[in-house]
Design an enzyme around this catalytic site. Sequence first.
Site, short mmCIF file in Angstrom:
data_model
loop_
_atom_site.label_atom_id
_atom_site.label_comp_id
_atom_site.label_asym_id
_atom_site.label_seq_id
_atom_site.Cartn_x
_atom_site.Cartn_y
_atom_site.Cartn_z
N ASP A 289 -15.49 1.48 6.54
CA ASP A 289 -14.46 2.43 6.09
C ASP A 289 -15.02 3.34 5.00
O ASP A 289 -14.76 4.54 4.98
CB ASP A 289 -13.22 1.70 5.58
CG ASP A 289 -12.26 2.69 4.94
OD1 ASP A 289 -11.75 3.55 5.68
OD2 ASP A 289 -12.05 2.64 3.72
N HIS B 263 0.86 -1.19 0.00
CA HIS B 263 0.00 0.00 0.00
C HIS B 263 0.89 1.23 0.00
O HIS B 263 1.89 1.27 0.70
CB HIS B 263 -0.91 0.02 1.24
CG HIS B 263 -1.75 1.26 1.30
ND1 HIS B 263 -2.91 1.39 0.57
CD2 HIS B 263 -1.57 2.44 1.94
CE1 HIS B 263 -3.42 2.59 0.78
NE2 HIS B 263 -2.62 3.25 1.61
N LYS C 9 -8.67 -2.27 5.29
CA LYS C 9 -8.83 -2.75 3.90
C LYS C 9 -7.75 -3.74 3.53
O LYS C 9 -8.00 -4.74 2.86
CB LYS C 9 -8.82 -1.54 2.94
CG LYS C 9 -10.11 -0.74 3.00
CD LYS C 9 -10.05 0.50 2.16
CE LYS C 9 -9.21 1.56 2.80
NZ LYS C 9 -9.36 2.92 2.34
N SER D 269 -8.26 3.03 8.67
CA SER D 269 -8.85 3.04 7.33
C SER D 269 -7.99 2.21 6.36
O SER D 269 -8.50 1.33 5.65
CB SER D 269 -8.94 4.50 6.86
OG SER D 269 -9.27 4.57 5.51
N ARG E 22 -15.32 11.63 7.05
CA ARG E 22 -14.11 12.36 7.45
C ARG E 22 -13.75 13.42 6.42
O ARG E 22 -13.28 14.50 6.75
CB ARG E 22 -12.94 11.37 7.63
CG ARG E 22 -13.07 10.53 8.89
CD ARG E 22 -12.10 9.36 8.86
NE ARG E 22 -10.75 9.77 8.63
CZ ARG E 22 -9.83 9.06 7.97
NH1 ARG E 22 -10.14 7.87 7.49
NH2 ARG E 22 -8.62 9.51 7.82
N1 URA Z 1 -6.23 6.42 2.40
C1 URA Z 1 -7.19 5.69 2.98
O1 URA Z 1 -7.61 4.66 2.49
N2 URA Z 1 -7.68 6.13 4.16
C2 URA Z 1 -7.26 7.25 4.77
O2 URA Z 1 -7.75 7.59 5.83
C3 URA Z 1 -6.26 8.00 4.14
C4 URA Z 1 -5.75 7.55 2.95
#
Ligand code: URA
Length: 412
Positions: free
Chosen positions: A161, A82, A187, A183, A168
């Site tokens: 999320d 990621h 995932k 978050s 947010r």
């Molecule tokens: N990327 C995400 O998936 N979540 C966040 O809170 C910030 C960046």
Amino acid sequence: MHIPTLISRKREGEELSAREIQKLIAGYTSGEVPDYQMSAFAMAVFFKGMTPAETAALTRAMMDSGDCFSHRSGHPAVVDKHSTGGIGDKVSLILAPLVACAGCRVPMVSGRGLGITGGTLDKLESIPGFNVHLSLDQAAAQLEKFGVVMMGQTERFCPADRKLYALRDVTGTVPSIPLITASIMSKKLAESLDRLVLDVKYGSGAFMRTKHAAEALAASMVAVGGEMGVEVFTVLNPMMEPTGQAVGNVLEVIEAIECLEGGGPADLRTIVLDLSEKIAGVSLPELERLLDDGSARRKFDELVSAQGGNPADLPRLGEIHRAPVIREMLAPITGELVKVDAGMIGQAALQLGAGRAKASDGVDFAVGFDRLVKVGGTILAGQPLCRIHARTAVDFDMAEAMVEKAVRIASH
Ligand code: URA
């Protein structure tokens, strides 16, 4: 559970139990807890933070809000990467097939671009027919057959999320380390991984502006991974200038293909290899061989055909998405190239139409920059600084003015 009390306790900096956090997230996902209460909770977390135990509980609750991948036991290592997002960051397009070639399974669930940072899904969709909307069953079948899948979040994948991130975004609570950690990690952990590498960017073109902030985010994500039995590696990469020499959807896919064929800009290849080496379970020379002998490129073809695209289109992507105005921008003076500001180039790409200002906008696949110069070395007056791909001449002029501000040449 009395939600106003829970919010007040967080507001006062109290530590909440895993059970309380789990119930709050389950209530929010089902709609029992309304947005206004969740907004207040997110703001309380923004100011008071969370302990590592609370952050792990929040991550687990968000992961458990939907379906997770399940892999057969005795499977090859399941790995992913990621990135916290950068300008010109097409690393995933190369790393996923490369690491699959090394024998790993890569169930990569990615996002779309927002603001100045591009998204892997938008880039993939510049390949005609490429379908990122797979069910978890379809993804599992493809993973079994080809070892790699690149897709978007399904309705049932971390729904908490999806809801919370949108909230947010409009309540000023995005830049909170526990909320970002939960978050991202919910995932990634829903992919049921063995190993994960995180490319945490910092600098003008990144979410985290300073190295210090990037280190704090990296430490928080490693701690959550550890709690949940996943080996997490982190690499901190500056995002002062764009990654590689192309910024914009199809232009980045074209550059990614060059890298998959053993070429491409040196900085891009280095990041791909650095990150891949952490998770692939094979040596660096072996990864280099897989790029140089065409194996990774063939795996990319397999991935494209499995998801509805035609590999025969790949060599002509530049013609398929050709911007009406493609012109070079030339250096005004001779000197040393000391700055190519990633944030400013990202802004210019966004203005050209390569990105989206709000989640519901579309993106223009064709526009952006390529042949962008890299910092260091001397540039001569009249040599190209980059090529701008624009929809109109007016857009070209606007982008040129922005690149002029992004680039600094120190005259000798
Ligand atoms: N990327 C995400 O998936 N979540 C966040 O809170 C910030 C960046």
